[in-house]
Design a protein around this motif. Structure first.
Motif, mmCIF file in Angstrom:
data_model
loop_
_atom_site.group_PDB
_atom_site.id
_atom_site.type_symbol
_atom_site.label_atom_id
_atom_site.label_comp_id
_atom_site.label_asym_id
_atom_site.label_seq_id
_atom_site.Cartn_x
_atom_site.Cartn_y
_atom_site.Cartn_z
ATOM 1 N N LYS A 239 0.878 -1.268 -0.025
ATOM 2 C CA LYS A 239 -0.006 -0.034 -0.032
ATOM 3 C C LYS A 239 0.696 1.236 -0.038
ATOM 4 N N ASN B 134 -5.216 10.516 3.254
ATOM 5 C CA ASN B 134 -6.177 9.696 3.905
ATOM 6 C C ASN B 134 -5.823 8.311 3.851
ATOM 7 N N ASP B 135 -5.408 8.186 2.543
ATOM 8 C CA ASP B 135 -4.946 6.551 2.532
ATOM 9 C C ASP B 135 -3.651 6.249 3.487
ATOM 10 N N ARG C 185 -3.311 7.661 6.544
ATOM 11 C CA ARG C 185 -3.987 7.468 7.787
ATOM 12 C C ARG C 185 -4.654 6.138 7.827
ATOM 13 N N MET C 186 -5.234 5.581 6.966
ATOM 14 C CA MET C 186 -5.879 4.244 6.890
ATOM 15 C C MET C 186 -4.595 3.156 7.329
ATOM 16 N N GLU D 225 -3.872 3.029 10.596
ATOM 17 C CA GLU D 225 -4.693 2.451 11.378
ATOM 18 C C GLU D 225 -4.333 0.899 11.202
ATOM 19 N N GLU D 226 -4.012 0.505 9.964
ATOM 20 C CA GLU D 226 -3.830 -0.865 9.753
ATOM 21 C C GLU D 226 -2.433 -1.424 10.559
ATOM 22 N N ASN E 272 -3.723 -1.843 13.970
ATOM 23 C CA ASN E 272 -4.427 -3.011 14.389
ATOM 24 C C ASN E 272 -3.658 -4.288 14.130
#
Length: 569
Positions: A389, A417-418, A420-421, A424-425, A428
């Motif tokens: 990614k 924004n990607d 930021r995702m 987050e991953e 996680n």
């Protein structure tokens, strides 16, 4: 079978074989226990020579765990049996063990005495290799005692043995290494590097790992004396690494002490590791010595009990033939049965203790294997998911770097924004890598489509995506979906990075009891035999194996095709 047949000779032989088996598998306490069993049985049936051979095996095990007093006593007992029999080879083993033992204790006069006795046995056998081996041992004693000139003389005498290189290559290399070390100690200015390297090359050619470790430690000392600290640290570090890999703890500790003196930046760490490993080894050796003592005590107690019972029975029979014969006979029989039951219970308990110990070892190995698998899984998740990614987002941001129109600004916001995702991953993954990658809000096909659309823009390729409508994605396990998704990610990333393709074909097809995924590109391809060692290809293979599936990869000038078949049941 020997127990059923009450065949003491073959039973003793079986205990001997069991002892040798446990020696090969480094289970020292079990080896000692079965050698002791064999020795007692051989003695009982009058095979004193074999009994003494078992005692020698036990003595060597005792010496190896630093039970020096026990080893000396056991060796002396064996020699007492063997000497009248004139068995010079076994006498050699006994005297040699005593020589090594006293050398380790620093009692050099006694060590020399027993090595010279071993030499007499080797001469009686007319065995030049045993003689050369004993000369080497004598040289080591003189070397440890600081008598380097005498050690040099002895080593040269051993090297003069005819055809030693062909007959005993390890000993030949050891003698050269020891000779160089004694020459270095006798005269620190003497140039002995070629002699060290000659010995090291021989040991390396025959893969004698323990010898390589000692050789490199000697070279480290040599370069340290020459104030070449870089080379000294290099050889000591290599010795430390090989010693750890081969579980050679004696030389591992030696390398750590040496490095703590040379590498000032990491000196404290080396000393800390040294103390930790040394304490652990001492505890283990102490535990084994205690087991040896218990085995000897139980054996001596068993013999003493039998002797006592035999004397008691003779006395009873002699004094009570007329009146109490029958009564005392019953009493003795009952008493003997109870004793036998008690001894049987003790033996069963000892076997149970051994089994529990083995189970603990197996459990520890499984924990280590679990940690290793978890590390590999985390590596694959980070490589296949996050890096893929990040590569796509970075690629798109670079292409938009100099653009200031409204559409480009909006696109930049989307890719930020990607990022930021992706953060987050990562979070996680750190909390729970086993959590479901696919949420209830997004299906597998939606997530896959979003990913492919982004990659299509980044990689400037045309995508032909076909999905079999008979595939019920919602009913498939998350394990299947996440692994297939990661395989697609890795394959697409490889196409963008290396293949230079402008077309990618991806399809999912339901077969009878399996799901087939095919990924195909029209890029320049690669040599499968040379390039399948990368972590990406390994991860794809690992994921297919984890799904109990099969895969096939083909590549050439017309492109690359990867086909994956995964069982659905």
């Amino acid at each position: 079978m020997a127990i059923e047949l009450k065949d003491s000779s073959n039973l003793a032989s079986s205990y001997w074989d069991l002892g040798s088996f446990y020696v090969d598998n480094e289970m020292v306490d079990s080896a000692y226990f079965h050698y002791n069993k064999a020795s007692v049985l051989y003695s009982k049936i009058g095979k004193d020579f074999n009994s003494a051979r078992m005692l020698l095996n036990m003595a060597i095990l005792q010496k190896n765990v630093k039970d020096y007093t026990g080893s000396e006593t056991t060796t002396a007992k064996a020699i007492e049996i063997i000497k009248p029999l004139g068995e010079h080879r076994q006498l050699y083993i006994g005297y040699n063990n005593l020589g090594i033992l006293f050398n380790q204790l620093g009692e050099y006069d006694k060590a020399l005495l027993y090595h010279k006795k071993a030499m007499e046995s080797a001469q009686d056998l007319s065995d030049p290799i045993l003689q050369a081996n004993t000369l080497n041992n004598l040289g080591v004693v003189y070397e440890n005692d600081g008598k380097y000139d005498k050690a040099i003389e002895i080593y040269r005498q051993a090297l003069a043995v005819d055809s030693l290189f062909q007959k005993q290559t390890r000993l030949y290399a050891m003698l050269h290494d020891n000779l160089a070390y004694s020459q270095m100690k006798a005269n620190p200015q003497k140039e002995v590097e070629p002699l060290f390297m000659y010995a090291l090359n021989i040991r390396d050619s025959i893969h004698h790992q323990a010898g390589i470790v000692i050789n490199k430690l000697h070279l480290s000392e040599y370069y340290l004396d020459r104030r070449d600290t870089a080379k000294a640290i290099k050889f000591a570090s290599e010795a430390k690494k090989l010693a750890r890999e081969t579980r050679n703890f004696r030389d591992l500790l030696e390398s750590m002490l040496l490095l703590s003196e040379m590498d000032t930046l990491r000196s404290n760490q080396y000393l800390s590791d040294y103390i930790q490993i040394n304490d652990s080894l001492q505890r283990e050796e102490r535990a084994i010595r205690n087991k040896f003592a218990r085995i000897r005590f139980e054996t001596d107690e068993f013999i003493a009990r039998n002797e006592y019972l035999n004397k008691e029975m003779k006395f009873i029979y002699a004094g009570s033939v007329a009146v109490l014969g029958v009564i005392l006979l019953v009493f003795v029989n009952v008493y003997q049965r109870n004793r036998n039951k008690q001894l049987k219970l003790e033996q069963d308990q000892q076997i149970s203790n051994e089994e529990i110990y083995n189970l603990l070892l197996v459990q520890q190995n499984k924990l280590e294997e679990g940690r290793h698998r978890e590390k590999n899984r985390i590596s694959k998740e980070l490589h296949d998911g996050i890096l893929g990614k990040l590569f796509g987002v970075r690629f798109m941001l670079e292409s938009l770097h100099d653009k200031t129109d409204r559409q480009s600004i909006e696109a930049k916001k989307k890719y930020i924004n990607d990022l930021r995702m992706i953060e987050e991953e990562v979070r996680n993954i750190s909390h729970d890598l086993e959590s479901d990658f696919f949420t209830q809000k997004e299906s597998f096909l939606e997530i896959l489509s979003d990913y492919l659309n982004n990659q299509q823009k980044a990689g400037h390729f045309e995508l032909d995506f076909r999905n079999d409508e008979n595939i019920e994605w919602d009913k498939l396990s998350s394990k299947i979906k996440i692994n297939l998704f990661r395989i697609v990610q890795e394959a697409v990333n490889n196409v963008i990075k290396y293949a230079g393709a402008d077309q990618i074909f991806l399809s999912f097809q339901k077969r009878k009891d399996s799901l087939e995924m095919k990924i195909q590109d029209n890029g320049k391809g690669f040599d499968i035999t040379r390039n399948t060692r990368g972590i990406g290809i390994k991860n794809m293979k690992s994921r297919v194996k984890n799904l109990k599936g099969a895969w096939k990869i083909s590549s050439g000038s017309e492109g690359t095709t990867i086909t994956v078949n995964v069982p659905l049941k």
